[in-house]
Motif scaffolding. Sequence first.
Motif, PDB file in Angstrom:
ATOM      1  N   SER A 193      -4.396  -1.415  -5.718  1.00 38.00           N
ATOM      2  CA  SER A 193      -3.142  -1.194  -6.439  1.00 38.00           C
ATOM      3  C   SER A 193      -2.879  -2.310  -7.435  1.00 38.00           C
TER       4      SER A 193
ATOM      5  N   ILE B  78      -7.276   3.752  -8.465  1.00 33.94           N
ATOM      6  CA  ILE B  78      -6.175   4.608  -8.001  1.00 33.94           C
ATOM      7  C   ILE B  78      -6.649   5.512  -6.868  1.00 33.94           C
TER       8      ILE B  78
ATOM      9  N   THR C  88       0.826  -1.203   0.000  1.00 35.25           N
ATOM     10  CA  THR C  88       0.000   0.000   0.000  1.00 35.25           C
ATOM     11  C   THR C  88       0.860   1.252   0.000  1.00 35.25           C
TER      12      THR C  88
ATOM     13  N   HIS D 189      -7.168   3.518  -3.714  1.00 32.22           N
ATOM     14  CA  HIS D 189      -5.878   3.134  -3.156  1.00 32.22           C
ATOM     15  C   HIS D 189      -5.222   4.295  -2.432  1.00 32.22           C
TER      16      HIS D 189
ATOM     17  N   ILE E 288       3.318   0.897  -3.717  1.00 30.23           N
ATOM     18  CA  ILE E 288       2.623   1.044  -5.002  1.00 30.23           C
ATOM     19  C   ILE E 288       1.599   2.155  -4.858  1.00 30.23           C
ATOM     20  N   GLY E 289       2.029   3.340  -5.140  1.00 28.84           N
ATOM     21  CA  GLY E 289       1.147   4.498  -5.094  1.00 28.84           C
ATOM     22  C   GLY E 289       1.227   5.217  -6.410  1.00 28.84           C
ATOM     23  N   CYS E 290       1.208   6.543  -6.328  1.00 30.23           N
ATOM     24  CA  CYS E 290       1.222   7.309  -7.572  1.00 30.23           C
ATOM     25  C   CYS E 290       2.550   7.156  -8.298  1.00 30.23           C
TER      26      CYS E 290
ATOM     27  N   TYR F   1      -5.417  -1.619 -10.533  1.00 32.62           N
ATOM     28  CA  TYR F   1      -5.069  -0.635 -11.570  1.00 32.62           C
ATOM     29  C   TYR F   1      -3.741  -0.943 -12.233  1.00 32.62           C
ATOM     30  N   SER F   2      -2.826  -1.640 -11.513  1.00 31.38           N
ATOM     31  CA  SER F   2      -1.576  -2.052 -12.162  1.00 31.38           C
ATOM     32  C   SER F   2      -1.852  -3.061 -13.265  1.00 31.38           C
TER      33      SER F   2
ATOM     34  N   THR G 152       6.301  -5.471  -5.930  1.00 30.67           N
ATOM     35  CA  THR G 152       6.229  -4.141  -6.543  1.00 30.67           C
ATOM     36  C   THR G 152       7.211  -3.982  -7.693  1.00 30.67           C
TER      37      THR G 152
ATOM     38  N   TYR H 184      -0.185  12.779  -2.978  1.00 29.10           N
ATOM     39  CA  TYR H 184      -1.304  11.843  -3.116  1.00 29.10           C
ATOM     40  C   TYR H 184      -2.622  12.575  -3.352  1.00 29.10           C
TER      41      TYR H 184
END
Length: 471
Positions: free
Chosen positions: A189, A320, A38, A323, A41-43, A192-193, A277, A125
Amino acid sequence: MNVSFPIESGRPYATDVDDDGRSQRTGTLLTATAHIITAVIGCGVLSLAWAVAQMGWVAGPIVLLIFSLVTLYASTLQTDCYRNPTTGKRNYTYQEAVRSILGGRKFKFCGLAQYANFVGVSIGYTITASISMAAVKRAICFHREGHEAGCHTHNNQFIMIFGVVQLFISQLPNFHKLSWLSIVAAAMSFGYSFIGIGLAIAKVAGGSKARTSLTGVEIGIDVTQAQKVWNILTAMGNMAFAYAFSMVLIEIQDTLRPNPPENVVMKKACSYGVLITTFFYMLCGVIGYAAFGNDAPGNFLTGFGFFEPFWLVALANIFIAIHLVGAYQVFVQPLFDFVETQCATKWPENKFINVEYPTKLPLYGDYNFSFFRLIWRSSYVILMTVIAMIFPFFNDIVGLIGAFSFWPLTIYFPIEMYIAQGKAGPKYSWSWIFLKLLSYACLVVSLLAIVASVRGIVVGVSNMKPFQSVS
């Protein structure tokens, strides 16, 4: 050698408290890995296609892999700093670990770097979530009006929506109440990945004629020589940001059960988290570059290199936003806890700060309401929301946060604590020299990336009006 201290006080566990007298920790390898995913894997994942495009087929994947290996190595050093190796006493936060092992001015420097990073992440974020929410509206508009339509929309309304959501969630009392939110956010995450990777693969399979090269964007065609250098440095900051989680590693470790030993479980969680990741990052960066080439957008799911199927593009951006609701809290809760603990310590008799009122909330249960928590946390969220409206620059903000935090928090302090505990061998030994050289090399990279990101923000501010961000 891993040393564990399952019981500090010499007494057996109570049923509802741990060996230090605090509420019983229930974290496991699964929840710790979820927290890491969490946080990581963000923006940052959304900018990797652009970052690889700045460096090309050779340097792009290699630099990304180097960041992952360095981050994993440093995080394994950091996990051994949770408990004092002699007494077994816990360090509940990153700052406590630095204070107990290094002390003095280094402790203050750590606090400055860590909390400045939390503030930066809050802004970054908020910007990213708003852009993703705006992208949902634009995806529907493009489907209805055609791909040539502008479908532009102001981001401010979505920045405020995200801020309002955070106003409510920020009232959760502490980090230990967020396991469910991290698991949901981690699932988002992955969602959307996978969608981003799938769309990029479909674009490549459909005969994408994207222009790529071994060295990335071309001087004289895509950018000037100076722009090429600045973009590469900003891209390195983006990659550093993509792996940022060291500043909450100790806090995540403090959620774990004491048996098995926390450092053993946390090492596994770090390995799984970074491995997972990196796999996604390589796919997003490499396949994204193959799909878009040297024209890769700064955010490959909101830059609309993909238009159809519109509902899938919209769904990815919804994922996104959800998340980032959780990721925001993973980073900001330690800051909340620090301010509230410091205020309670300084003014122990102040009822406004220390008195809580038990109440019951629908779908939540027992909740201790605090006026101080309500006002302080709400003020913080509102301030971050306003700043995000003033500086809505995705790649440069991401690069600046990553560059600023990478060296001190991911590299310098874990290495210095490892050396101070005597685990690197005597001074000037080969392992000691290696660790020092690694630290100095990362410092140079961070400084260069900071300069490039600040330049990008300055250029961006000079070309736009505050509160007028448009997607």
